[in-house]
Motif scaffolding. Structure first.
Motif, PDB file in Angstrom:
ATOM      1  N   PRO A  42      41.270 -53.868  -1.236  1.00 58.63           N
ATOM      2  CA  PRO A  42      40.248 -53.618  -2.257  1.00 58.63           C
ATOM      3  C   PRO A  42      39.319 -52.507  -1.782  1.00 58.63           C
ATOM      4  N   GLY A  43      39.030 -51.556  -2.643  1.00 54.72           N
ATOM      5  CA  GLY A  43      38.249 -50.391  -2.252  1.00 54.72           C
ATOM      6  C   GLY A  43      39.085 -49.317  -1.592  1.00 54.72           C
ATOM      7  N   GLY A  44      40.386 -49.571  -1.419  1.00 54.23           N
ATOM      8  CA  GLY A  44      41.291 -48.573  -0.850  1.00 54.23           C
ATOM      9  C   GLY A  44      41.641 -47.507  -1.861  1.00 54.23           C
ATOM     10  N   TRP A  45      42.542 -46.622  -1.495  1.00 53.10           N
ATOM     11  CA  TRP A  45      42.826 -45.488  -2.370  1.00 53.10           C
ATOM     12  C   TRP A  45      44.320 -45.232  -2.498  1.00 53.10           C
ATOM     13  N   VAL A  46      44.650 -44.626  -3.619  1.00 53.04           N
ATOM     14  CA  VAL A  46      46.020 -44.230  -3.935  1.00 53.04           C
ATOM     15  C   VAL A  46      45.987 -42.773  -4.387  1.00 53.04           C
ATOM     16  N   GLN A  47      46.874 -41.963  -3.837  1.00 52.27           N
ATOM     17  CA  GLN A  47      46.998 -40.575  -4.280  1.00 52.27           C
ATOM     18  C   GLN A  47      48.354 -40.399  -4.957  1.00 52.27           C
ATOM     19  N   MET A  48      48.320 -40.028  -6.219  1.00 49.54           N
ATOM     20  CA  MET A  48      49.537 -39.774  -6.989  1.00 49.54           C
ATOM     21  C   MET A  48      49.757 -38.272  -7.052  1.00 49.54           C
ATOM     22  N   THR A  49      50.905 -37.815  -6.561  1.00 53.10           N
ATOM     23  CA  THR A  49      51.207 -36.386  -6.519  1.00 53.10           C
ATOM     24  C   THR A  49      52.425 -36.079  -7.385  1.00 53.10           C
ATOM     25  N   TRP A  50      52.233 -35.216  -8.374  1.00 54.48           N
ATOM     26  CA  TRP A  50      53.293 -34.795  -9.274  1.00 54.48           C
ATOM     27  C   TRP A  50      54.078 -33.639  -8.646  1.00 54.48           C
ATOM     28  N   ASN A  51      55.332 -33.505  -9.049  1.00 51.37           N
ATOM     29  CA  ASN A  51      56.130 -32.384  -8.517  1.00 51.37           C
ATOM     30  C   ASN A  51      55.718 -31.062  -9.158  1.00 51.37           C
ATOM     31  N   THR A  52      55.199 -31.118 -10.381  1.00 52.08           N
ATOM     32  CA  THR A  52      54.700 -29.932 -11.079  1.00 52.08           C
ATOM     33  C   THR A  52      53.960 -30.380 -12.325  1.00 52.08           C
ATOM     34  N   TRP A  53      53.232 -29.462 -12.927  1.00 57.11           N
ATOM     35  CA  TRP A  53      52.605 -29.733 -14.225  1.00 57.11           C
ATOM     36  C   TRP A  53      52.305 -28.400 -14.900  1.00 57.11           C
ATOM     37  N   PRO A  54      52.670 -28.230 -16.186  1.00 58.33           N
ATOM     38  CA  PRO A  54      52.423 -26.957 -16.893  1.00 58.33           C
ATOM     39  C   PRO A  54      50.932 -26.699 -17.086  1.00 58.33           C
ATOM     40  N   THR A  55      50.519 -25.480 -16.873  1.00 62.62           N
ATOM     41  CA  THR A  55      49.101 -25.137 -16.980  1.00 62.62           C
ATOM     42  C   THR A  55      48.576 -25.240 -18.405  1.00 62.62           C
ATOM     43  N   ASP A  56      49.455 -25.148 -19.404  1.00 65.78           N
ATOM     44  CA  ASP A  56      49.004 -25.189 -20.790  1.00 65.78           C
ATOM     45  C   ASP A  56      48.958 -26.607 -21.358  1.00 65.78           C
ATOM     46  N   HIS A  57      49.421 -27.594 -20.594  1.00 70.06           N
ATOM     47  CA  HIS A  57      49.436 -28.980 -21.075  1.00 70.06           C
ATOM     48  C   HIS A  57      48.125 -29.673 -20.697  1.00 70.06           C
ATOM     49  N   HIS A  58      47.049 -29.297 -21.389  1.00 65.49           N
ATOM     50  CA  HIS A  58      45.720 -29.817 -21.080  1.00 65.49           C
ATOM     51  C   HIS A  58      45.546 -31.242 -21.615  1.00 65.49           C
ATOM     52  N   GLY A  59      44.777 -32.030 -20.875  1.00 61.65           N
ATOM     53  CA  GLY A  59      44.472 -33.359 -21.379  1.00 61.65           C
ATOM     54  C   GLY A  59      43.928 -34.281 -20.306  1.00 61.65           C
ATOM     55  N   PRO A  60      43.736 -35.561 -20.660  1.00 64.04           N
ATOM     56  CA  PRO A  60      43.177 -36.542 -19.715  1.00 64.04           C
ATOM     57  C   PRO A  60      44.215 -37.055 -18.736  1.00 64.04           C
ATOM     58  N   VAL A  61      43.731 -37.553 -17.598  1.00 60.78           N
ATOM     59  CA  VAL A  61      44.553 -38.236 -16.596  1.00 60.78           C
ATOM     60  C   VAL A  61      43.946 -39.627 -16.433  1.00 60.78           C
ATOM     61  N   ILE A  62      44.749 -40.663 -16.647  1.00 58.78           N
ATOM     62  CA  ILE A  62      44.245 -42.032 -16.737  1.00 58.78           C
ATOM     63  C   ILE A  62      45.086 -42.948 -15.846  1.00 58.78           C
ATOM     64  N   THR A  63      44.441 -43.919 -15.208  1.00 56.26           N
ATOM     65  CA  THR A  63      45.156 -44.874 -14.360  1.00 56.26           C
ATOM     66  C   THR A  63      44.683 -46.299 -14.646  1.00 56.26           C
ATOM     67  N   TYR A  64      45.633 -47.219 -14.693  1.00 53.08           N
ATOM     68  CA  TYR A  64      45.380 -48.626 -14.973  1.00 53.08           C
ATOM     69  C   TYR A  64      45.975 -49.510 -13.877  1.00 53.08           C
ATOM     70  N   LEU A  65      45.536 -50.771 -13.835  1.00 51.76           N
ATOM     71  CA  LEU A  65      46.163 -51.819 -13.047  1.00 51.76           C
ATOM     72  C   LEU A  65      46.513 -52.984 -13.965  1.00 51.76           C
ATOM     73  N   ALA A  66      47.587 -53.718 -13.601  1.00 54.76           N
ATOM     74  CA  ALA A  66      47.945 -54.944 -14.311  1.00 54.76           C
ATOM     75  C   ALA A  66      48.472 -55.945 -13.295  1.00 54.76           C
ATOM     76  N   ASN A  67      47.979 -57.152 -13.347  1.00 54.30           N
ATOM     77  CA  ASN A  67      48.411 -58.215 -12.437  1.00 54.30           C
ATOM     78  C   ASN A  67      49.781 -58.738 -12.865  1.00 54.30           C
ATOM     79  N   CYS A  68      50.716 -58.793 -11.905  1.00 53.04           N
ATOM     80  CA  CYS A  68      52.061 -59.285 -12.214  1.00 53.04           C
ATOM     81  C   CYS A  68      52.130 -60.805 -12.183  1.00 53.04           C
ATOM     82  N   HIS A  69      51.086 -61.462 -11.615  1.00 52.55           N
ATOM     83  CA  HIS A  69      51.078 -62.922 -11.486  1.00 52.55           C
ATOM     84  C   HIS A  69      52.355 -63.402 -10.801  1.00 52.55           C
ATOM     85  N   GLY A  70      52.656 -62.769  -9.696  1.00 55.20           N
ATOM     86  CA  GLY A  70      53.890 -63.027  -8.958  1.00 55.20           C
ATOM     87  C   GLY A  70      54.499 -61.695  -8.565  1.00 55.20           C
TER      88      GLY A  70
END
Length: 417
Positions: free
Chosen positions: A90-118
């Motif tokens: 808890p309080g740790g960090w995750v870095q997600m690195t994409w292989n590439t992304w087009p410069t013209d594809h503007h928009g939001p970057v969003i991250t979620y969590l969901a408990n698997c309950h197992g």
């Protein structure tokens, strides 16, 4: 059609050749893990076991808004859970690195969590309930189409750092990381969603179990952050999806904008949930009826409190009392309505509510919203601002006493997440 739009359409043909991208590498609390290399592993008979979910989107394609009610939106087309999970505190960090992304594809970057309950290795993705833990949207709209979280991701080596909330209970979770490209979103069904999922094992002994939203209910194709024209100057941008969860808060509300926009006619409405935005020039401070907005949410700690009045979240700009103040007021059309719930005079509301998406301003100093049949957590308005007390369809926030030279310094400083 604007010259900038034409130029971007020409660049898009190059982007199609280059590909949209996928998460190729993940770093969790200092340990590096491989992503699902869809252009390689999909074609192998015995691909490696990963924390990343697989997908059959070998064209690096996207999920369109017409697919928002299908399981494709959860972790991409034809997705299946990864066999492994990466431990994170808890309080740790995750870095997600994409292989590439087009410069013209503007928009939001969003991250979620969901408990698997197992175990997440065999979880039914249709049962996962996601709560938002990190999001970045419109950073600056001085020049159309503006600077977006995707532009920062590109500048940071196609990476985004995400902080796991410090109070999350231990267990196995799916982290859903997503880019929404808005370069064609002025057309209905024109937005492009690129979801990517990995498995985490949250360690520790914390106790928070935030409520979430099923993947097939995260978005609607007519949401203001989905169906939007970024090729015109935006007075406001709302990051799609549920509200941001931070340690100690409730994660049930509709997505929030970090500033409000003034209206230019009585028929226009705008929502302000954190602070009144300021205009970018001294002349606009005197007479403008429209403000610029930047939207960025993050669960990572910042020097400033969540409810400070600022252009970029996390950038504090204290004002002193020198010189005559200028006044900026956010005016919106509100539709008051009676409520069967607690009276506004009773303070913070809790429990069930019947007026979905309605706002409650508590004495001008704090606000809540009715979401999924319940009142969400109370949030304070920014220092120097007040909301119009009572329950209404639209929240009204007003700001005053803003010093011109402090605003100029504030607007001149570029900020990063």
């Amino acid at each position: 059609m604007s010259l900038s739009k034409i130029a971007t359409l020409l660049l898009s043909s190059v982007s199609l050749v280059a590909g949209h991208g996928y998460v190729a590498s993940i770093e969790v609390d200092g340990t590096t893990y491989g992503g699902y290399l869809v252009d390689t592993y999909y074609f192998e008979s015995d691909p490696p076991e990963l924390i990343a979910w697989s997908t059959n989107a070998t064209d690096d394609g996207y999920v369109s808004p017409s697919d928002y009610e299908s399981v494709n939106i959860i972790c991409h087309k034809g997705s299946s859970p990864g066999a492994l999970s990466a431990p994170v505190a808890p309080g740790g960090w995750v870095q997600m690195t994409w292989n590439t992304w087009p410069t013209d594809h503007h928009g939001p970057v969003i991250t979620y969590l969901a408990n698997c309950h197992g175990s997440c290795a065999d979880v039914d993705k249709a049962t996962l309930e996601f709560f938002k833990i990190d999001a970045g949207g419109l950073i600056d709209d001085t020049d159309v189409p503006g600077t977006w979280a995707t532009d920062e991701l590109i500048e940071d080596g196609y990476s985004r750092n995400i902080t796991i909330p410090s109070d999350i209970a231990p267990g196995y979770y799916v982290l859903r990381h997503e880019i929404i490209a808005l370069h064609s979103a002025e057309n209905l069904n024109g937005a492009q969603n690129y979801p990517q999922c990995i498995n985490l094992e949250v360690t520790g002994s914390e106790t928070a179990t935030p409520s979430g939203t099923l993947g097939e209910a995260l978005y609607k194709e007519t949401d203001p952050g989905i169906y939007v024209d970024i090729w015109n100057t935006l007075s406001t941008y709302t990051i799609p999806g549920p509200s941001l969860y931070t340690a100690g808060s409730a994660a049930t509300a509709t997505s929030a904008t970090t500033a409000a926009a003034t209206t230019t006619s009585a028929a226009t409405t705008a929502v302000a949930t954190t602070a009144a935005a300021v205009t970018s020039t001294a002349a606009e401070l005197e007479a403008s009826t429209q403000t610029r907005v930047t939207t960025s949410e993050s669960s990572a700690p910042t020097p400033a409190s969540d409810d400070t009045s600022q252009l970029n979240q996390g950038d504090a700009d204290p004002l002193d009392g020198n010189s005559a103040p200028a006044t900026t007021t956010t005016t919106v059309v509100a539709t008051p309505a009676a409520s069967s719930e607690s009276s506004p005079s009773s303070g913070v509301l809790s429990g069930a509510c019947s007026q979905e998406d309605y706002w409650y301003c508590n004495g001008g100093t704090a606000f809540q919203r009715c979401v999924n049949g319940e009142w969400d957590a109370s949030q304070s308005v920014a220092a120097g601002t007040v909301c119009t007390a009572g329950i209404s369809e639209t929240l009204t926030i007003s700001a005053a006493s803003t010093r011109r030279d402090s605003l100029r310094r504030h607007l001149a400083r570029p900020k990063r997440h």
